[in-house]
Design an enzyme around this catalytic site. Structure first.
Site, mmCIF file in Angstrom:
data_model
loop_
_atom_site.group_PDB
_atom_site.id
_atom_site.type_symbol
_atom_site.label_atom_id
_atom_site.label_comp_id
_atom_site.label_asym_id
_atom_site.label_seq_id
_atom_site.Cartn_x
_atom_site.Cartn_y
_atom_site.Cartn_z
ATOM 1 C CB SER A 168 24.074 -11.765 -14.531
ATOM 2 O OG SER A 168 24.090 -12.869 -13.710
ATOM 3 N NE ARG B 296 34.942 -6.218 -12.244
ATOM 4 C CZ ARG B 296 34.016 -6.687 -13.050
ATOM 5 N NH1 ARG B 296 32.786 -6.287 -12.960
ATOM 6 N NH2 ARG B 296 34.316 -7.561 -13.978
ATOM 7 C CG HIS B 297 36.098 -10.300 -8.759
ATOM 8 N ND1 HIS B 297 36.574 -9.466 -9.737
ATOM 9 C CD2 HIS B 297 35.195 -11.115 -9.360
ATOM 10 C CE1 HIS B 297 35.984 -9.771 -10.888
ATOM 11 N NE2 HIS B 297 35.136 -10.753 -10.686
ATOM 12 N NE ARG C 5 31.093 -7.120 -8.565
ATOM 13 C CZ ARG C 5 31.301 -7.907 -9.597
ATOM 14 N NH1 ARG C 5 30.550 -7.791 -10.676
ATOM 15 N NH2 ARG C 5 32.258 -8.805 -9.560
ATOM 16 C CD GLU D 21 27.943 -9.000 -14.185
ATOM 17 O OE1 GLU D 21 28.845 -9.277 -14.990
ATOM 18 O OE2 GLU D 21 27.469 -9.810 -13.362
ATOM 19 N NE ARG E 143 29.687 -16.974 -7.507
ATOM 20 C CZ ARG E 143 29.028 -16.270 -8.421
ATOM 21 N NH1 ARG E 143 29.700 -15.597 -9.328
ATOM 22 N NH2 ARG E 143 27.712 -16.262 -8.449
ATOM 23 C CD GLU F 242 35.100 -15.009 -9.010
ATOM 24 O OE1 GLU F 242 35.041 -15.403 -10.176
ATOM 25 O OE2 GLU F 242 34.212 -14.344 -8.472
HETATM 26 O O1 4AD Z 1 26.808 -13.011 -12.552
HETATM 27 P P1 4AD Z 1 26.645 -13.990 -11.434
HETATM 28 O O2 4AD Z 1 27.718 -15.001 -11.271
HETATM 29 O O3 4AD Z 1 25.217 -14.663 -11.643
HETATM 30 C C1 4AD Z 1 24.661 -15.614 -10.837
HETATM 31 O O4 4AD Z 1 25.119 -16.003 -9.783
HETATM 32 C C2 4AD Z 1 23.330 -16.069 -11.329
HETATM 33 N N1 4AD Z 1 22.944 -17.272 -10.609
HETATM 34 C C3 4AD Z 1 22.339 -14.952 -11.095
HETATM 35 C C4 4AD Z 1 21.033 -15.173 -11.749
HETATM 36 O O5 4AD Z 1 20.020 -15.169 -11.080
HETATM 37 N N2 4AD Z 1 21.028 -15.332 -13.032
HETATM 38 O O6 4AD Z 1 26.503 -13.190 -10.066
HETATM 39 C C5 4AD Z 1 25.467 -12.261 -9.871
HETATM 40 C C6 4AD Z 1 26.023 -10.938 -9.365
HETATM 41 C C7 4AD Z 1 26.961 -10.241 -10.319
HETATM 42 O O7 4AD Z 1 26.255 -9.457 -11.234
HETATM 43 C C8 4AD Z 1 27.791 -9.387 -9.393
HETATM 44 O O8 4AD Z 1 27.101 -8.198 -9.047
HETATM 45 C C9 4AD Z 1 27.875 -10.246 -8.170
HETATM 46 O O9 4AD Z 1 26.817 -11.171 -8.223
HETATM 47 N N3 4AD Z 1 29.158 -10.955 -8.099
HETATM 48 C C10 4AD Z 1 30.150 -10.648 -7.243
HETATM 49 N N4 4AD Z 1 30.260 -9.696 -6.298
HETATM 50 C C11 4AD Z 1 31.397 -9.661 -5.569
HETATM 51 N N5 4AD Z 1 32.418 -10.530 -5.727
HETATM 52 C C12 4AD Z 1 32.358 -11.504 -6.659
HETATM 53 N N6 4AD Z 1 33.363 -12.373 -6.773
HETATM 54 C C13 4AD Z 1 31.183 -11.599 -7.467
HETATM 55 N N7 4AD Z 1 30.783 -12.436 -8.440
HETATM 56 C C14 4AD Z 1 29.551 -12.032 -8.805
#
Ligand code: 4AD
Length: 460
Positions: A386, A240-241, A434, A383, A232, A234
């Site tokens: 998802s 937490r990111h 997480r 979270e 990612r 971002e």
């Molecule tokens: O919520 P996210 O973006 O969902 C998906 O990627 C969907 N494709 C999942 C699905 O099957 N629907 O990411 C899923 C999880 C988040 O809940 C969070 O725990 C983790 O990935 N996550 C991160 N962990 C660490 N750093 C980051 N930048 C994260 N972004 C998401």
């Protein structure tokens, strides 16, 4: 006749046995020129090794070698297990020690270590206590730890954190898959992708296995999972990111209802938490010693509440939330507290989110398309997962993508895979760092990533 042994399994009944041990010189102390004590460390276990010169002075060279060892040097010790007169404080194997016969230094650590394992292993409470008592104890800050991560990783808490991390197991008939990490475009929407040149074509690092895990289900695998890197781009400098994290993703065909996916979350996580509490009690204690945390409260059947109910609870508590909007981090945290107070659990699911705040591939609720068959899972108000039922109807999928400004041409192969017969299906994605961070109340995701990649850190 010196057989290899492990520090962790040394015990009194082995007295008299000749053993060979390889480990790090955790601490070294010389008493005059005739005796030196080396505390040898393997993982989280330590044992005292006594290096003594024989009466004739023949082993004085070995004592000199031991006394001159720099901390963290890797050494081989051959010796006899013996029983100390009193327990050896400051070691984990207090009831035994090793009378050393031979000593070899395998790898000499620089004498000027940038941080010491003992300093890095200290809890903030220890440092504060020492300061109040007028003592000077070194506190190693997070950045410095991460700069010298290979030393920081040797602290007991870190050894325990990463042992737990690997003990996540799936046993529900899922097939492990590996989806490509080089892909043609964003899967979660938005601009948060690392772009690269793929032999002249624009490409990016996969933001999620989302599209390909769904395509695997279309390919006849009823249940699939993957543990792999997720990228990612971002620019979120938060606790937490990460820019690269380890995702546990699953996807499965469903029969009647997307709650079948929630049921897997339930079985998987309750089993995982039970396993950690039962079989990793020692590791959890070790972590708690440096980073005190409250045990996680969870129910045998995970609480599920609807988004609307969550909004109602927040409003009643005086929190401002946008109608049909996504919850921000503070609102999520607050809701976690309200749920804890009302239901006595730190682990729950929030279901039936508004469609507008979910990705284009999310299935709308059949009874009211303003809502979706989706859910998030929270630990201590943050979270970790998802998930949702996905759209398996190509026309609806194309319409939802267009409505969000995604060029259908760019995801044609994905949309097409639903034209050849596709089962209703759903799944979820978990950020594993997480989970460990929140289960152990560690407060910062960098603590649970071996070599964290955050917006500012690409080293070591
Ligand atoms: O919520 P996210 O973006 O969902 C998906 O990627 C969907 N494709 C999942 C699905 O099957 N629907 O990411 C899923 C999880 C988040 O809940 C969070 O725990 C983790 O990935 N996550 C991160 N962990 C660490 N750093 C980051 N930048 C994260 N972004 C998401």
């Amino acid at each position: 006749w010196y057989g290899w042994a492990d520090v962790a399994t040394l015990e009194q009944s082995m007295a008299g046995r000749a053993v060979r041990l390889r480990g790090a010189a955790h601490a070294v102390r010389a008493v005059g020129r005739r005796v030196a004590f080396v505390v040898l460390r393997q993982g989280t276990s330590t044992v005292q090794c006594v290096v003594a010169a024989a009466a004739g002075g023949g082993d004085a060279g070995m004592v000199r070698l031991a006394a001159g060892l720099s901390r963290e040097s890797v050494v081989d010790v051959a010796g006899v297990v013996s029983l100390p007169r009193e327990p050896v404080h400051g070691t984990t194997q207090q009831q035994v020690e090793i009378q050393v016969k031979k000593l070899h230094c395998i790898s000499r650590a620089t004498p000027n270590l940038p941080i010491s394992v003992d300093d890095a292993a200290r809890s903030e409470a220890d440092v504060a206590r020492a300061k109040a008592a007028g003592e000077q104890l070194v506190h190693v800050g997070q950045d410095k730890r991460l700069d010298y991560r290979v030393i920081d990783l040797r602290t007991p808490a870190n050894q325990a954190i990463f042992r737990i991390f690997r003990q996540v197991l799936l046993s529900e008939g899922f097939v492990g898959i590996h989806t490509p990490k080089l892909i043609g475009g964003s899967s979660e929407g938005g601009a948060a992708v690392f772009k690269l040149d793929y032999n002249g074509q624009p490409a990016c690092l996969a933001q999620s296995p989302q599209l390909h895990k769904q395509m695997a289900v279309c390919g006849g695998f009823e249940r699939v999972f993957e543990v792999g890197p997720v990228f990612r781009a971002e620019d979120s400098n938060t606790h937490r990111h990460l820019c690269e994290f380890v995702g546990l993703d699953m996807e499965m065909a469903i029969r009647d209802h997307y709650f079948e996916v929630c049921d897997v979350v339930d079985r998987l996580f309750v089993a995982m938490f039970d396993h950690l509490n039962k079989n990793c009690a020692k590791e959890l204690e070790t972590i708690d010693r440096q980073y005190p945390f409250k045990p996680l409260k969870y129910l045998p059947k995970t609480l599920r509440i609807e988004y609307d109910e969550g909004i109602r609870m927040l409003k009643e508590a005086g929190v401002h939330v946008e109608a049909m909007g996504d919850l921000n981090t503070e609102a999520e945290k607050k809701l976690g507290e309200l749920v804890h107070a009302k239901y006595d659990t730190d682990f729950y699911m929030l279901c039936r989110y508004p469609s507008a705040v979910r990705p284009f591939y999310t299935m709308p609720c059949p009874d009211d398309p303003r809502y979706s068959n989706s859910f998030d899972v929270f630990v201590r108000g943050e979270e970790i997962i998802s998930g949702a039922q996905r759209v398996h109807i190509p026309e609806l999928l194309a319409r939802q993508a267009e409505a969000r400004g995604i060029a259908v041409g760019c995801i044609a192969a994905y949309v097409d895979s639903f034209r050849y017969g596709a089962p209703p299906h759903g799944g979820f994605g978990v950020g594993l760092e997480r989970v460990v961070m929140l289960f152990c109340g560690l407060g910062n995701i960098r603590k649970v990533s071996l070599f964290p990649r955050d917006p500012r850190r690409l080293q070591p």
